[in-house]
Motif scaffolding. Structure first.
Motif, short mmCIF file in Angstrom:
data_model
loop_
_atom_site.label_atom_id
_atom_site.label_comp_id
_atom_site.label_asym_id
_atom_site.label_seq_id
_atom_site.Cartn_x
_atom_site.Cartn_y
_atom_site.Cartn_z
N GLY A 435 -20.41 -13.10 91.54
CA GLY A 435 -21.09 -12.50 92.69
C GLY A 435 -22.20 -11.64 92.67
N GLY A 436 -23.26 -12.25 91.79
CA GLY A 436 -24.46 -11.54 91.61
C GLY A 436 -24.51 -10.71 90.56
N ASN A 437 -23.28 -10.72 89.72
CA ASN A 437 -23.29 -9.62 88.47
C ASN A 437 -23.87 -10.65 86.99
OD1 ASN A 437 -22.00 -7.75 89.78
ND2 ASN A 437 -20.14 -8.84 89.68
N THR A 438 -24.20 -10.02 86.48
CA THR A 438 -24.85 -10.52 84.95
C THR A 438 -23.99 -10.45 83.81
OG1 THR A 438 -27.18 -10.58 85.95
CG2 THR A 438 -26.86 -10.90 83.72
N VAL A 439 -23.55 -11.48 82.78
CA VAL A 439 -22.77 -11.39 81.93
C VAL A 439 -23.81 -11.65 80.65
CG1 VAL A 439 -20.73 -11.98 80.65
CG2 VAL A 439 -20.54 -11.72 82.93
N ALA A 440 -23.72 -10.99 79.71
CA ALA A 440 -24.80 -11.38 78.45
C ALA A 440 -24.18 -10.96 77.09
CB ALA A 440 -26.08 -10.55 78.39
N ARG A 441 -24.49 -11.75 76.14
CA ARG A 441 -24.21 -11.63 74.84
C ARG A 441 -25.09 -10.93 74.22
NH1 ARG A 441 -23.61 -15.24 69.51
NH2 ARG A 441 -22.38 -13.80 68.26
N LEU A 442 -25.03 -9.46 73.54
CA LEU A 442 -26.12 -8.82 72.93
C LEU A 442 -26.16 -8.92 71.59
CD1 LEU A 442 -25.45 -5.34 74.93
CD2 LEU A 442 -26.81 -7.43 75.59
N GLY A 443 -25.23 -9.69 70.88
CA GLY A 443 -25.16 -9.95 69.52
C GLY A 443 -23.88 -9.59 69.07
N GLY A 444 -23.43 -10.16 67.94
CA GLY A 444 -22.23 -10.11 67.14
C GLY A 444 -21.08 -10.33 68.13
N ASP A 445 -20.03 -9.45 68.29
CA ASP A 445 -19.17 -9.62 69.34
C ASP A 445 -19.31 -8.71 70.44
OD1 ASP A 445 -18.77 -7.23 67.61
OD2 ASP A 445 -16.44 -7.40 67.58
N GLU A 446 -20.49 -8.20 70.65
CA GLU A 446 -20.67 -7.16 71.70
C GLU A 446 -21.32 -8.01 73.13
OE1 GLU A 446 -23.60 -4.64 69.98
OE2 GLU A 446 -21.83 -3.54 69.19
N PHE A 447 -20.57 -7.71 74.11
CA PHE A 447 -21.25 -8.29 75.41
C PHE A 447 -21.46 -7.21 76.23
CE2 PHE A 447 -18.45 -11.43 73.36
CZ PHE A 447 -18.88 -12.64 74.00
N ALA A 448 -22.20 -7.51 77.56
CA ALA A 448 -22.52 -6.68 78.49
C ALA A 448 -22.53 -7.08 79.91
CB ALA A 448 -24.23 -6.14 78.12
N VAL A 449 -22.34 -6.20 80.54
CA VAL A 449 -22.10 -6.76 81.95
C VAL A 449 -22.98 -5.94 82.94
CG1 VAL A 449 -20.41 -7.36 83.93
CG2 VAL A 449 -19.55 -7.60 81.67
N LEU A 450 -23.65 -6.62 83.80
CA LEU A 450 -24.52 -5.63 84.88
C LEU A 450 -23.73 -5.79 86.10
CD1 LEU A 450 -26.95 -4.36 86.00
CD2 LEU A 450 -28.35 -6.36 85.96
N LEU A 451 -23.63 -4.65 86.89
CA LEU A 451 -23.09 -4.79 88.21
C LEU A 451 -24.13 -3.87 89.00
CD1 LEU A 451 -19.50 -3.53 86.74
CD2 LEU A 451 -20.02 -6.02 87.36
N PRO A 452 -24.68 -4.74 89.70
CA PRO A 452 -25.70 -3.89 90.78
C PRO A 452 -25.21 -3.15 91.72
CG PRO A 452 -26.31 -6.33 90.20
CD PRO A 452 -24.86 -5.96 89.92
N ASP A 453 -23.98 -3.61 92.35
CA ASP A 453 -23.19 -2.72 93.31
C ASP A 453 -22.03 -2.90 93.29
OD1 ASP A 453 -23.47 -1.56 95.77
OD2 ASP A 453 -23.70 -3.46 97.06
N CYS A 454 -21.51 -1.99 92.51
CA CYS A 454 -20.20 -2.01 92.33
C CYS A 454 -19.27 -0.82 92.85
CB CYS A 454 -19.83 -1.92 90.71
SG CYS A 454 -18.13 -1.97 90.09
N LEU A 455 -18.44 -1.13 93.79
CA LEU A 455 -17.60 0.01 94.48
C LEU A 455 -16.27 0.37 93.82
CD1 LEU A 455 -18.18 -1.13 98.25
CD2 LEU A 455 -19.49 0.55 96.87
N ASP A 456 -15.85 -0.60 93.02
CA ASP A 456 -14.48 -0.39 92.30
C ASP A 456 -14.52 -0.60 90.97
OD1 ASP A 456 -11.77 0.17 91.73
OD2 ASP A 456 -11.09 -1.74 92.35
N VAL A 457 -15.06 0.58 90.22
CA VAL A 457 -15.36 0.37 88.80
C VAL A 457 -13.87 0.16 88.17
CG1 VAL A 457 -16.39 1.47 86.74
CG2 VAL A 457 -17.51 1.67 88.97
N GLU A 458 -13.04 1.18 88.30
CA GLU A 458 -11.90 1.23 87.62
C GLU A 458 -11.06 -0.20 87.79
OE1 GLU A 458 -9.40 4.58 88.78
OE2 GLU A 458 -10.70 6.11 88.12
N GLY A 459 -10.91 -0.58 89.06
CA GLY A 459 -10.36 -2.05 88.85
C GLY A 459 -10.93 -3.06 88.41
N LEU A 460 -12.21 -3.19 88.35
CA LEU A 460 -13.18 -4.06 87.64
C LEU A 460 -12.78 -3.84 86.05
CD1 LEU A 460 -14.92 -6.58 87.44
CD2 LEU A 460 -16.69 -4.66 87.27
#
Length: 800
Positions: A435-460
């Motif tokens: 849903g409009g979020n971006t998942v990326a692999r930054l290198g090695g075993d590291e990933f990043a997730v971009l949440l432009p409009d996140c209301l429930d961070v803990e649940g996510l």
């Protein structure tokens, strides 16, 4: 191609051409009105005769145009002015005017060109009439000719003034033709009028027009002054003129095509996008084909067109098309030129496709097909800008994820298995944060997730942690992988680098505090990270003498008496301490738990380990002298040291030095080195130097009987976390007892670490554990202090 490639005409060009067309329409209407006002049988007969003679001549002469503009063939001169002069010298002005309109309009409308070009050319041709009539009228050469029913525009007396008048009228018509056409082309092509007018062929075309116009005047003289059949002799100079015009046209056409293809090759290979390339291809197709009707489209050529396919990549095929000329030789030349242009276009499209593919590879991770760090940073920058504009910065969240234990998968099963695991993790993350979020692999075993409009961070974060708990079956083993998450919320003034740094800092805190959890960034975390970086910097700058070695005795439990009876010392573990110097103020000695991890992270552990080895080798003679017997000297080794190419040679040197003094060198390393197939040969090389290999912190990592059987270890140490509770927890006691029995079965020496109470020592001795070390017997001491405890058995302290 699609309509996207078809070039839209400019509004100014449409308006200008419309004015020309309206002027031509007005000329036709006036000509028809003047003819109708004095209609009689003779005029109708003359009109019919003018059309019968003029229309075939028009059809013939328009087949031999002269192209002035060699770039895009926009300015083209037709030599039908000779027909106009002949009609004005053959019939009275009103009849000649209407006849000219009835000849020039259908002649141009029947040409194989775009309708816009047909109407425009017909309009220009009609406007020749008023120009010629005005010029001839200005010279006053009209008059009655014997045999003519009415007064003609030229009296046909053969006087010099008539010749000058006719030639002036022809020149005026030529100037109007060139200037009006040049203005139209300049408006449409966005070029200067001067550029469209100044061409080398202009003078040649003008001279040819004067010659053909003179033939029209000569035709009138012959018809009225000589026998009519003599007019047939005019065919000879007309044929010569047309042949010469055709030869000049073909020569200039070859030069134009060559120049156009060269420019096309240069221009097409400078385009960086497919859309720009398609537009440039159409522009140069017009130049190469010599007609504005040339097109680039996705539909092939029709019956009245020629066309060449251009492979544009990704299954797209375009067609460069142009109107089919009547002349087969010109048609063949057009086809060859378009084929050459198509080859240049295909090469340009291939280059653009390759560039786009390389650009895509540079922005995507090749293992998981996820966006890489570069593309993620671009998305994050764009979303930051939108969040600032929308006033929702606090809802923009970045997650930084790291897999716990991933290195063990790579070491144990190889990088192919690791890549498979990374792909599985990437797919699970995509499915979890849609849903409009971006998942990326930054290198090695590291990933990043971009949440432009996140209301429930803990649940996510909880859902992501569940998604990261991957169970994978590899080579008969079930692997359980989990992850640690750091998150940062956008704040005013944050940029891409700040958000990623903050999330990374929070992720390291999550790993340091137990893993398989998430931590939100707080400013104090950054201060702690800065402090850690300062420690790394100090480690990198610390001299070898800043690292000192303390020794902790290892006692023989099986030769110790019960209770408070002393146990003989059989070995010493070398423990490094760091005398940290901060701006001249020397701090108390720093223990290994506070800096070894950072030393491994920065690579400085190699130098520190070498320093420890050298100090132990130097201390060995002094230790042996005070002990009076052989002792085992145990030195901790980092996995980073094992991978160093010179490590085996350094160990061999230390073994020789300690052996010469009567001591035996042991190398302690964690269980992780057992599962790394790349270190098997290195372990054997180390064993061949004479060093004894010991597994440190046994039971906390990848304990496996199979690895113990096939690796050259002589002993292992039971981790203090198991020893601590053996007197109070039956489970801990059972685990330790199992380890002892396993070691006995494999013929390995067993050392219990962290022994702090007499009860623990008694239980271990009863289990059959060979050796022990801990504060119950002695804390780590310097080499000078250790001399006092080597001469006699160590008595347990009642309070450790």
């Amino acid at each position: 191609m699609s309509a996207g490639v078809r070039e839209r005409r400019r509004t100014a060009s449409v308006l200008f051409d419309g004015v020309v067309t309206l002027a031509a329409l007005a000329t036709v209407v006036v000509s028809a009105v003047l003819f109708g006002q004095a209609t009689d049988g003779v005029q109708w007969r003359d009109l019919a005769l003018c059309i019968v003679v003029g229309f075939p001549l028009m059809q013939l002469l328009t087949r031999f145009p002269f192209q002035i503009n060699t770039k895009h063939a926009g300015v083209e001169v037709q030599f039908d002015v000779g027909v106009l002069v002949f009609l004005l010298c053959f019939a009275e002005p009103a009849t000649a005017a209407l006849a000219w309109c009835l000849c020039v309009v259908p002649t141009n409308l029947l040409q194989r060109k775009r309708w816009v070009s047909r109407v425009y050319n017909a309009s220009i041709g009609v406007l020749f009439l008023p120009v010629a009539v005005v010029v001839l009228g200005a010279f006053g050469v009209a008059g009655r000719v014997p045999g003519a029913p009415r007064e003609l525009a030229v009296a046909l007396k053969g006087l010099p003034v008539e010749i000058v008048a006719v030639f002036t009228a022809v020149v005026a018509v030529f100037v109007v033709d060139v200037v009006v056409s040049a203005v139209s082309v300049a408006i449409q092509e966005r070029t200067s009028l001067r550029r469209e007018l100044l061409h080398t062929g202009t003078w040649l075309a003008g001279g040819t027009s004067v010659a053909v116009g003179g033939l029209g005047y000569l035709g009138g003289l012959v018809y009225y002054r000589l026998e009519p059949w003599v007019a047939l002799l005019l065919v000879i100079p007309m044929i010569v003129t047309m042949v010469a015009t055709r030869a000049m046209r073909e020569t200039r056409d070859v030069a134009r095509r060559s120049e156009a293809l060269f420019e096309a090759a240069t221009a097409l290979h400078t385009q960086g996008r497919r859309a720009d390339l398609a537009s440039a291809l159409q522009k140069h197709a017009r130049m190469v084909a010599g007609t504005p009707a040339a097109m680039v489209r996705s539909v092939g050529p029709g019956e009245d067109e020629i066309g060449v396919p251009v492979v544009a990549g990704d299954g797209v095929v375009l067609y460069v098309t142009a109107p089919k000329r009547r002349d087969p030789s010109q048609r063949a030349s057009d086809e060859k030129a378009l084929e050459a242009l198509a080859s240049v276009g295909e090469a340009a499209f291939f280059r653009v496709s390759a560039s786009e593919e390389m650009h895509g590879l540079a922005r995507r991770d090749v293992v998981t097909s996820l966006p890489n760090r570069l593309q993620f940073a671009e998305h994050l920058a764009a979303e930051l800008e939108r969040a600032r504009d929308g006033g929702r910065l606090d809802r923009l969240v970045v997650l930084y994820l790291d897999l716990d234990g991933f290195k063990g998968v790579n070491d144990r099963f190889g990088h192919e298995a690791g890549d498979e695991l990374l792909r599985l993790v990437g797919a699970r993350l995509r499915d979890t944060v849609r849903g409009g979020n971006t998942v990326a692999r930054l290198g090695g075993d590291e990933f990043a997730v971009l949440l432009p409009d996140c209301l429930d961070v803990e649940g996510l974060c909880r859902r992501v942690l569940v998604a990261l708990r991957v169970e994978v079956r590899m080579r008969g083993h079930v692997l359980r992988v989990q992850g640690s998450i750091g998150l940062s919320r956008a704040r005013p003034g944050d940029d891409v680098g700040t958000l990623l740094r903050n999330a990374d800092t929070a992720m390291y805190r999550a790993k340091a505090t137990g893993k398989n959890r998430w931590v939100e960034f707080r400013p104090e975390l950054l201060e702690e990270e800065i402090a850690r970086l300062q420690v790394i910097e100090d480690l990198q700058q610390a001299p070898a003498e800043a690292f000192v070695v303390h020794y902790q005795p290892i006692v023989d439990l099986q030769h110790a008496g019960s209770g408070a009876v002393g146990a003989p010392v059989v070995g010493l573990e070398a423990l490094v301490r760091w005398r940290r110097d901060r701006g001249g103020a020397v701090e108390p000695l720093v223990g290994p738990d506070e800096f070894i991890g950072l030393a491994e992270r920065s690579g400085t552990v190699v130098g520190i380990g070498d320093s420890v080895l050298r100090q132990v080798a130097r201390d060995a003679p002094q230790i042996q002298r005070h002990a009076g017997r052989r002792l085992d000297l145990m030195v901790n080794v980092s996995p980073v040291q094992l991978r160093h190419p010179d490590f085996t040679e350094r160990v061999a040197s230390a073994v020789r030095q300690t052996g010469a003094s009567g001591c035996r060198l042991h190398l302690e390393m964690t269980e992780s080195v057992m599962i790394d197939d790349d270190t098997v040969d290195r372990l054997r090389e180390l064993a061949e130097t004479g060093a004894q290999l010991t597994i440190d912190d046994f039971g906390t990592g990848f304990s496996s009987l199979g690895y113990l059987r096939h690796r050259p270890f002589s002993s292992f140490k039971i981790d203090r976390s198991f020893v601590r509770d053996i007197a109070t927890e039956p489970t801990a006691r059972a685990l330790v007892e199992g380890m002892v029995k396993m070691g006995q079965a494999l013929g390995l020496t067993i050392v219990a670490e962290g022994v702090e109470h007499v009860e623990q020592a008694e239980i271990l001795r009863e289990m059959g554990c060979h050796l022990a070390q801990g504060h119950l017997y002695c804390r780590p001491l310097s080499v000078e202090e250790i001399e006092d405890v080597l001469s006699a058995p160590l008595a347990p302290k009642l309070t450790a």
